[in-house]
Enzyme design. Sequence first.
Site, PDB file in Angstrom:
ATOM      1  N   TYR A  45       0.806  -1.204   0.000  1.00 34.00           N
ATOM      2  CA  TYR A  45       0.000   0.000   0.000  1.00 34.00           C
ATOM      3  C   TYR A  45       0.852   1.273   0.000  1.00 34.00           C
ATOM      4  O   TYR A  45       0.365   2.369   0.089  1.00 34.00           O
ATOM      5  CB  TYR A  45      -0.842  -0.083   1.277  1.00 34.00           C
ATOM      6  CG  TYR A  45      -1.967   0.869   1.424  1.00 34.00           C
ATOM      7  CD1 TYR A  45      -2.849   1.108   0.381  1.00 34.00           C
ATOM      8  CD2 TYR A  45      -2.187   1.499   2.642  1.00 34.00           C
ATOM      9  CE1 TYR A  45      -3.902   1.973   0.549  1.00 34.00           C
ATOM     10  CE2 TYR A  45      -3.237   2.362   2.817  1.00 34.00           C
ATOM     11  CZ  TYR A  45      -4.088   2.592   1.768  1.00 34.00           C
ATOM     12  OH  TYR A  45      -5.126   3.444   1.942  1.00 34.00           O
ATOM     13  N   TYR A  77     -11.668  -5.838   1.911  1.00 38.13           N
ATOM     14  CA  TYR A  77     -12.417  -6.038   3.151  1.00 38.13           C
ATOM     15  C   TYR A  77     -13.183  -7.369   3.233  1.00 38.13           C
ATOM     16  O   TYR A  77     -13.974  -7.559   4.158  1.00 38.13           O
ATOM     17  CB  TYR A  77     -13.402  -4.869   3.332  1.00 38.13           C
ATOM     18  CG  TYR A  77     -12.757  -3.589   3.832  1.00 38.13           C
ATOM     19  CD1 TYR A  77     -11.786  -2.943   3.080  1.00 38.13           C
ATOM     20  CD2 TYR A  77     -13.126  -3.028   5.058  1.00 38.13           C
ATOM     21  CE1 TYR A  77     -11.193  -1.776   3.523  1.00 38.13           C
ATOM     22  CE2 TYR A  77     -12.544  -1.856   5.518  1.00 38.13           C
ATOM     23  CZ  TYR A  77     -11.574  -1.241   4.753  1.00 38.13           C
ATOM     24  OH  TYR A  77     -10.992  -0.078   5.199  1.00 38.13           O
ATOM     25  N   HIS A  91     -14.715   5.377   6.688  1.00 40.01           N
ATOM     26  CA  HIS A  91     -13.474   5.587   5.916  1.00 40.01           C
ATOM     27  C   HIS A  91     -13.378   7.058   5.547  1.00 40.01           C
ATOM     28  O   HIS A  91     -14.396   7.714   5.289  1.00 40.01           O
ATOM     29  CB  HIS A  91     -13.519   4.722   4.644  1.00 40.01           C
ATOM     30  CG  HIS A  91     -12.163   4.516   4.019  1.00 40.01           C
ATOM     31  ND1 HIS A  91     -11.487   5.527   3.381  1.00 40.01           N
ATOM     32  CD2 HIS A  91     -11.363   3.417   3.953  1.00 40.01           C
ATOM     33  CE1 HIS A  91     -10.318   5.047   2.936  1.00 40.01           C
ATOM     34  NE2 HIS A  91     -10.217   3.775   3.283  1.00 40.01           N
ATOM     35  N   GLY A  92     -12.144   7.561   5.495  1.00 36.41           N
ATOM     36  CA  GLY A  92     -11.937   8.946   5.036  1.00 36.41           C
ATOM     37  C   GLY A  92     -12.364   9.080   3.574  1.00 36.41           C
ATOM     38  O   GLY A  92     -12.394   8.094   2.834  1.00 36.41           O
ATOM     39  N   ASP A  94     -10.790  10.359   1.171  1.00 40.00           N
ATOM     40  CA  ASP A  94      -9.659  10.573   0.266  1.00 40.00           C
ATOM     41  C   ASP A  94      -9.427   9.387  -0.668  1.00 40.00           C
ATOM     42  O   ASP A  94      -8.311   8.896  -0.819  1.00 40.00           O
ATOM     43  CB  ASP A  94      -8.390  10.867   1.079  1.00 40.00           C
ATOM     44  CG  ASP A  94      -8.147   9.836   2.167  1.00 40.00           C
ATOM     45  OD1 ASP A  94      -9.126   9.207   2.620  1.00 40.00           O
ATOM     46  OD2 ASP A  94      -6.990   9.655   2.577  1.00 40.00           O
ATOM     47  N   THR A 124      -9.370  15.201   7.019  1.00 36.89           N
ATOM     48  CA  THR A 124      -8.820  16.359   7.729  1.00 36.89           C
ATOM     49  C   THR A 124      -7.449  16.668   7.139  1.00 36.89           C
ATOM     50  O   THR A 124      -6.572  15.807   7.165  1.00 36.89           O
ATOM     51  CB  THR A 124      -8.625  16.025   9.225  1.00 36.89           C
ATOM     52  OG1 THR A 124      -9.792  15.370   9.695  1.00 36.89           O
ATOM     53  CG2 THR A 124      -8.346  17.262  10.056  1.00 36.89           C
ATOM     54  N   ASP A 206      28.756  -0.747 -20.846  1.00 36.83           N
ATOM     55  CA  ASP A 206      28.665  -1.304 -19.488  1.00 36.83           C
ATOM     56  C   ASP A 206      29.939  -2.082 -19.165  1.00 36.83           C
ATOM     57  O   ASP A 206      29.936  -3.310 -19.083  1.00 36.83           O
ATOM     58  CB  ASP A 206      27.414  -2.208 -19.438  1.00 36.83           C
ATOM     59  CG  ASP A 206      27.179  -2.835 -18.075  1.00 36.83           C
ATOM     60  OD1 ASP A 206      27.723  -2.331 -17.077  1.00 36.83           O
ATOM     61  OD2 ASP A 206      26.444  -3.846 -18.023  1.00 36.83           O
TER      62      ASP A 206
HETATM   63  C1  SPV Z   1      22.679  -4.754 -14.911  1.00 36.57           C
HETATM   64  O1  SPV Z   1      21.473  -4.445 -14.890  1.00 36.57           O
HETATM   65  O2  SPV Z   1      23.583  -3.953 -15.119  1.00 36.57           O
HETATM   66  C2  SPV Z   1      23.065  -6.139 -14.627  1.00 36.57           C
HETATM   67  C3  SPV Z   1      22.134  -7.218 -14.947  1.00 36.57           C
HETATM   68  O3  SPV Z   1      24.169  -6.342 -14.195  1.00 36.57           O
HETATM   69  S1  SPV Z   1      22.524  -7.775 -16.510  1.00 36.57           S
HETATM   70  O4  SPV Z   1      22.504  -6.646 -17.422  1.00 36.57           O
HETATM   71  O5  SPV Z   1      21.559  -8.785 -16.895  1.00 36.57           O
HETATM   72  O6  SPV Z   1      23.879  -8.353 -16.462  1.00 36.57           O
HETATM   73 MG    MG Z   2      25.460  -4.729 -14.292  1.00 36.24          MG
END
Ligand code: SPV
Ligand code: MG
Length: 433
Positions: A45, A77, A91-92, A94, A124, A206
């Site tokens: 929630y 509920y 219940h409020g 909102d 409130t 990367d």
């Molecule tokens: C990333 O999200 O950078 C990860 C996961 O290392 S993966 O890309 O699947 O290697």
């Molecule tokens: Mg990674």
Amino acid sequence: MKRPLVYTCFATDVIHDGHMNILNEAAKLGDVTVGILCDSEMVRYNRFPTTTQEERMEMVRKIPCVSNVIVQNTIMYDGVFEELRPDYVVHGQDWHKRGMQVIKENILSLTQKYGGELVEIPYTFNEKVQKIDRQMREKLAMPEFRRGRLKKLLKMVPVVKTIEVHSGLTGLIAEKTIVANGEGIDQFDAMWISSLCDSTAKGKPDIELVDMTSRFRTIDDVMEVTTKPIIFDGDTGGLTEHFVYYVRSLERMGVSAVIIEDKTGLKKNSLFGTEVSQTQDTIENFSDKIRAGKRAQLSDEFMIIARIESLILEQGMDDALKRAFAYVEAGADGIMIHSRKKDPAEIVEFCDLFRAQNKETPIVVVPSSFNTITEAELAEHGVNIVIYANQLTRSAYPAMKQTAEDILKYHRAAEVDSRLMPIKDIISLIEEI
Ligand code: SPV
Ligand code: MG
């Protein structure tokens, strides 16, 4: 004559004027029973509890006009009506907030089935109430509190649903996206600062090229606008001598966990698999890195999770398992097992074999390739954390590219406008303090 049974549910850690107003109005109608929403439903929630369920019950028991306090186990509920058959549910008003309309519909359909009446009380919203709301949010965002939240979540929910973030804006999506349907309300539990997406957002490969100072800046951007716990993709963790410093910095920032992968040398993204040359670290070296990280760590809450690349690098299941047990022995607080197969079979096999010998250590998976298996199915095999590691980036890029191409093609923006977020919405997206 028996007094009417009046029911109201509280999903709160503090009682403020708004709650007292609801209770006072409820008491005019009969005997008041308050349901305390249980921990796991508080989480779904977006009201992460800062006190225990028992403390929340005690807080309400002390209020003189309350006759009875129970635990409400689901946001819907149905159970309340089956057990208590309340004459009134208070219940409020909102309902517009956080997808609560489905709750109103649920209560109304139950009053039709079982009898009883829904009584709505104007919300409130005085300065004191607003201040308490803000303070509660701030508390959740503070490093001290946020850091421990992942460990708490692991005890509260069957699986920690985690989504990739790489900016304040994606952080807001992770923080605020809520779906509401007949089954209740759901949202993400945690955020993953992916090396792939953090690098991609900067137009870089990367390969641990984006340095830690820059990666920490991303964490900071996300932290400033969110409260959910952060799992940081620490790549290989770098040299052990450097990793110990990263651990301290991440801990201090309020990050909950770092995941480091057992590769060495020039790291490439795992989804390349064996198409590029990548070297797995030795068990001894990587275990030493884990041990050094755990020694450097100051708090009990921070987690160092070891990521095993044996299946990615086609070294076999036995190697993956041998490494998993060795890394746990070295002090790893969790194991991430990765695969680039479309079929989840090898992940499931690993989890079953690991769980046969180790019931406790959390298992993390990243179902980017094996994306047909559901969170519940993974949980059945002992998985605790599921990370959706790159889907936000992969959905944003094609949408932006298409828009750029169409503007070039039509020499105006009219043709793309129907696909865009209205200007009114973008300028009001970010709340001002
Ligand atoms: C990333 O999200 O950078 C990860 C996961 O290392 S993966 O890309 O699947 O290697
Ligand atoms: Mg990674």
